[in-house]
Design a protein around this motif. Sequence first.
Motif, PDB file in Angstrom:
ATOM      1  N   UNK A   1      59.592  46.586  11.833  1.00 13.20           N
ATOM      2  CA  UNK A   1      59.147  45.691  10.746  1.00 13.20           C
ATOM      3  C   UNK A   1      57.728  46.036  10.312  1.00 13.20           C
ATOM      4  N   UNK A   2      56.903  46.404  11.293  1.00 16.26           N
ATOM      5  CA  UNK A   2      55.520  46.779  10.952  1.00 16.26           C
ATOM      6  C   UNK A   2      55.520  48.027  10.068  1.00 16.26           C
ATOM      7  N   UNK A   3      56.447  48.946  10.327  1.00 15.18           N
ATOM      8  CA  UNK A   3      56.534  50.150   9.483  1.00 15.18           C
ATOM      9  C   UNK A   3      56.873  49.755   8.053  1.00 15.18           C
ATOM     10  N   UNK A   4      57.826  48.853   7.925  1.00 15.41           N
ATOM     11  CA  UNK A   4      58.200  48.423   6.575  1.00 15.41           C
ATOM     12  C   UNK A   4      57.033  47.684   5.912  1.00 15.41           C
TER      13      UNK A   4
ATOM     14  N   UNK B   1      56.248  51.995   4.534  1.00 17.71           N
ATOM     15  CA  UNK B   1      57.041  53.219   4.712  1.00 17.71           C
ATOM     16  C   UNK B   1      58.273  53.184   3.780  1.00 17.71           C
ATOM     17  N   UNK B   2      58.690  54.358   3.288  1.00 23.45           N
ATOM     18  CA  UNK B   2      59.777  54.381   2.302  1.00 23.45           C
ATOM     19  C   UNK B   2      61.159  54.438   2.944  1.00 23.45           C
ATOM     20  N   UNK B   3      61.258  54.965   4.160  1.00 24.17           N
ATOM     21  CA  UNK B   3      62.543  55.023   4.874  1.00 24.17           C
ATOM     22  C   UNK B   3      62.222  55.277   6.347  1.00 24.17           C
TER      23      UNK B   3
ATOM     24  N   UNK C   1      72.264  49.247  14.343  1.00 17.76           N
ATOM     25  CA  UNK C   1      72.670  48.020  13.663  1.00 17.76           C
ATOM     26  C   UNK C   1      71.485  47.053  13.522  1.00 17.76           C
ATOM     27  N   UNK C   2      70.738  46.914  14.614  1.00 17.17           N
ATOM     28  CA  UNK C   2      69.609  45.970  14.614  1.00 17.17           C
ATOM     29  C   UNK C   2      68.508  46.427  13.665  1.00 17.17           C
ATOM     30  N   UNK C   3      68.217  47.724  13.682  1.00 23.76           N
ATOM     31  CA  UNK C   3      67.159  48.246  12.804  1.00 23.76           C
ATOM     32  C   UNK C   3      67.575  48.029  11.352  1.00 23.76           C
ATOM     33  N   UNK C   4      68.823  48.327  11.080  1.00 23.40           N
ATOM     34  CA  UNK C   4      69.338  48.175   9.718  1.00 23.40           C
ATOM     35  C   UNK C   4      69.211  46.713   9.257  1.00 23.40           C
ATOM     36  N   UNK C   5      69.515  45.781  10.173  1.00 23.64           N
ATOM     37  CA  UNK C   5      69.425  44.362   9.806  1.00 23.64           C
ATOM     38  C   UNK C   5      67.973  43.920   9.646  1.00 23.64           C
ATOM     39  N   UNK C   6      67.046  44.617  10.318  1.00 25.08           N
ATOM     40  CA  UNK C   6      65.648  44.171  10.324  1.00 25.08           C
ATOM     41  C   UNK C   6      64.878  44.565   9.066  1.00 25.08           C
ATOM     42  N   UNK C   7      65.308  45.606   8.370  1.00 25.82           N
ATOM     43  CA  UNK C   7      64.525  46.103   7.229  1.00 25.82           C
ATOM     44  C   UNK C   7      65.400  46.352   6.003  1.00 25.82           C
ATOM     45  N   UNK C   8      64.737  46.444   4.850  1.00 25.60           N
ATOM     46  CA  UNK C   8      65.463  46.748   3.605  1.00 25.60           C
ATOM     47  C   UNK C   8      65.412  48.228   3.251  1.00 25.60           C
ATOM     48  N   UNK C   9      64.431  48.941   3.808  1.00 28.66           N
ATOM     49  CA  UNK C   9      64.329  50.369   3.467  1.00 28.66           C
ATOM     50  C   UNK C   9      65.506  51.120   4.100  1.00 28.66           C
ATOM     51  N   UNK C  10      65.884  52.287   3.547  1.00 33.06           N
ATOM     52  CA  UNK C  10      66.977  53.048   4.130  1.00 33.06           C
ATOM     53  C   UNK C  10      66.707  53.436   5.583  1.00 33.06           C
TER      54      UNK C  10
ATOM     55  N   UNK D   1      79.134  53.970  10.867  1.00 33.74           N
ATOM     56  CA  UNK D   1      79.730  52.618  10.935  1.00 33.74           C
ATOM     57  C   UNK D   1      78.718  51.586  11.423  1.00 33.74           C
ATOM     58  N   UNK D   2      77.778  52.032  12.259  1.00 35.85           N
ATOM     59  CA  UNK D   2      76.763  51.094  12.754  1.00 35.85           C
ATOM     60  C   UNK D   2      75.784  50.701  11.647  1.00 35.85           C
ATOM     61  N   UNK D   3      75.859  51.382  10.508  1.00 33.30           N
ATOM     62  CA  UNK D   3      75.042  50.955   9.365  1.00 33.30           C
ATOM     63  C   UNK D   3      74.051  51.978   8.851  1.00 33.30           C
TER      64      UNK D   3
END
Length: 331
Positions: A32-35, A39-41, A95-104, A126-128
């Motif tokens: 989350x701190x990166x986002x 950071x762009x992705x 999965x968790x990282x994907x749920x935590x941020x909006x960036x790719x 499949x994990x996102x």
Amino acid sequence: MMNLQTQYLGFELKHPIIAGASPLPDDLDKVRALEDGGIAAITMYSLFEEQITQNIVGSEAHIGNYENSFSEAASYFPEVDLLERGVDVYLDQVQKVKAAVDVPVIGSLNGTREGEWVNYASLIESAGADALELNLYFLPTEMEESAAELEDRCIRIVQAVDARIQVPLAVKISPFFTALPHFAKRLAAAGADSLVCFNRFYQPDIDVDELDIRPMIDLSHSQELRLRLRWLAFLSGRIDTQLVVSGGVHNGIDVAKALMAGADAVQIVSSLLINGPEQVKSMLDELCKWMEKKGYNSIDELRGCMNYLRCPDPEALERANYMRVLKSWRV
Ligand SMILES: Cc1cc2nc3c(=O)[nH]c(=O)nc-3n(C[C@H](O)[C@H](O)[C@H](O)COP(=O)(O)O)c2cc1C
């Protein structure tokens, strides 16, 4: 207002600075701190072929077959606990990282032998994961395998991974191929949508007190960028993939240089580990200031402006350059 928008692997990024594969995504607060830092992705740390093989065949067979490559991998990455964890934990974290941020979020799969492990590419998808980076990190240690055989094997792995996913595929390679431009072209034809240039090799040292090998991991310096600039300049505009620099990008001027050599985006790891996520903003500020001073309005104008495309015979130029550099030394 400077336009830093960048297309990478089909994503519209607000700028070209991506977090490269590192242990940071193991901690959701850091993610989350990166986002928040802009950071762009974000690229995940790797899931290793060795971890997967262990999962498939059990640890005994694993140790027999993979002892050498595993110890190589283990000396490359000191986060042994990340390596020891299973495949499920990795997929769960994607999965968790994907749920935590909006960036790719880009998954990372790391392996060099053909085998069932490539099936796990689809599980990462499949994990996102929005895209997958395949890292072909290896040292050619076999006496009997030729350069051509080794390249063929890499190509088959890329084809196999590409066949298992719908999302875009980036391939991370080392600079040490006999005919890198030709190999890069083959990687593109095999399904690589982007080439990540390059892996850094972590070279173990000899501990003369303990009479042992000492695994070493040093963070990079800006000087390491030059190897990337050289090869990107050669590849830019001449192959059908995107190009990303990994290695030695530490400040905004490094980003500018990478873009001028032809990079679509840059990945940073050492710089984030040293300076924290705030580094993204300071790199962008420096990049924008420099662009303003030089009269660039967008990074599209900048991209590839220093590549070798306008030169009919880049190799001759490079060799002439070599001669000039040597002759310029005054004793
Ligand atoms: C502590 C650490 C862990 C890394 N883990 C991975 C990994 O799991 N997979 C991978 O492909 N690269 C990994 N790398 C390599 C980085 O992604 C990157 O290619 C390299 O550090 C060069 O970029 P830099 O100069 O910005 O650090 C790691 C690097 C460091 C320093």
